[in-house]
Write a protein that holds these residues in place. Structure first.
Motif, mmCIF file in Angstrom:
data_model
loop_
_atom_site.group_PDB
_atom_site.id
_atom_site.type_symbol
_atom_site.label_atom_id
_atom_site.label_comp_id
_atom_site.label_asym_id
_atom_site.label_seq_id
_atom_site.Cartn_x
_atom_site.Cartn_y
_atom_site.Cartn_z
ATOM 1 N N GLU A 64 0.817 -1.207 0.000
ATOM 2 C CA GLU A 64 0.000 0.000 0.000
ATOM 3 C C GLU A 64 0.851 1.257 0.000
ATOM 4 O O GLU A 64 0.505 2.259 0.606
ATOM 5 C CB GLU A 64 -0.922 -0.022 1.212
ATOM 6 N N GLY A 65 1.975 1.253 -0.660
ATOM 7 C CA GLY A 65 2.822 2.439 -0.681
ATOM 8 C C GLY A 65 3.701 2.502 0.546
ATOM 9 O O GLY A 65 4.038 1.496 1.141
ATOM 10 N N ASN A 66 4.041 3.702 0.934
ATOM 11 C CA ASN A 66 4.891 3.895 2.106
ATOM 12 C C ASN A 66 4.139 3.569 3.383
ATOM 13 O O ASN A 66 2.965 3.845 3.517
ATOM 14 C CB ASN A 66 5.382 5.333 2.172
ATOM 15 N N ILE A 67 4.861 2.997 4.330
ATOM 16 C CA ILE A 67 4.290 2.697 5.631
ATOM 17 C C ILE A 67 4.921 3.678 6.610
ATOM 18 O O ILE A 67 6.112 3.638 6.845
ATOM 19 C CB ILE A 67 4.602 1.246 6.055
ATOM 20 N N SER A 68 4.143 4.555 7.156
ATOM 21 C CA SER A 68 4.664 5.558 8.075
ATOM 22 C C SER A 68 4.859 4.942 9.453
ATOM 23 O O SER A 68 3.910 4.443 10.054
ATOM 24 C CB SER A 68 3.709 6.743 8.163
ATOM 25 N N LEU A 69 6.078 5.006 9.947
ATOM 26 C CA LEU A 69 6.344 4.510 11.293
ATOM 27 C C LEU A 69 5.643 5.376 12.332
ATOM 28 O O LEU A 69 5.263 4.896 13.400
ATOM 29 C CB LEU A 69 7.842 4.477 11.556
#
Length: 101
Positions: A27-32
């Motif tokens: 799903e694209g970037n995974i924000s921490l």
């Protein structure tokens, strides 16, 4: 994506693989920053497992490369480490004329 696969953490986001520059599928970037504490702890555990597996594989690869390099000269790794395997004749120590104390 499982942590056993390559992850690259950049600017608090999982974005691309470092060696190839490929984007991580999903799903694209995974924000921490958007992950819960429980998710971050699980990610840390998964990364620790992946890191341990990578280190074991790297060590195995290094040993295989070292064995191949030593074998080209007719030696084993044990020969090079001073542990004679019976394949090579170790050089006898030379007497320097100085008595041992």
């Amino acid at each position: 994506m499982r942590a056993e696969e390559c992850l690259y953490i950049s600017n608090t986001s999982l974005t691309t693989l470092p060696d190839t520059g490929q984007k991580i599928p999903g799903e694209g970037n995974i924000s921490l920053k958007k992950m819960t504490a429980a998710q971050l702890r699980q990610l840390r555990k998964d990364v620790d497992v992946a890191l341990g597996a990578r280190q074991r594989q790297d060590l195995s690869d290094a040993k295989a490369a070292a064995e191949a390099a030593a074998g080209k000269f007719g030696f084993s790794l044990a020969d090079l480490a001073g542990k004679s395997s019976g394949r090579a004749n170790p050089r006898p120590r030379q007497n320097t004329g100085t008595p041992a104390i």
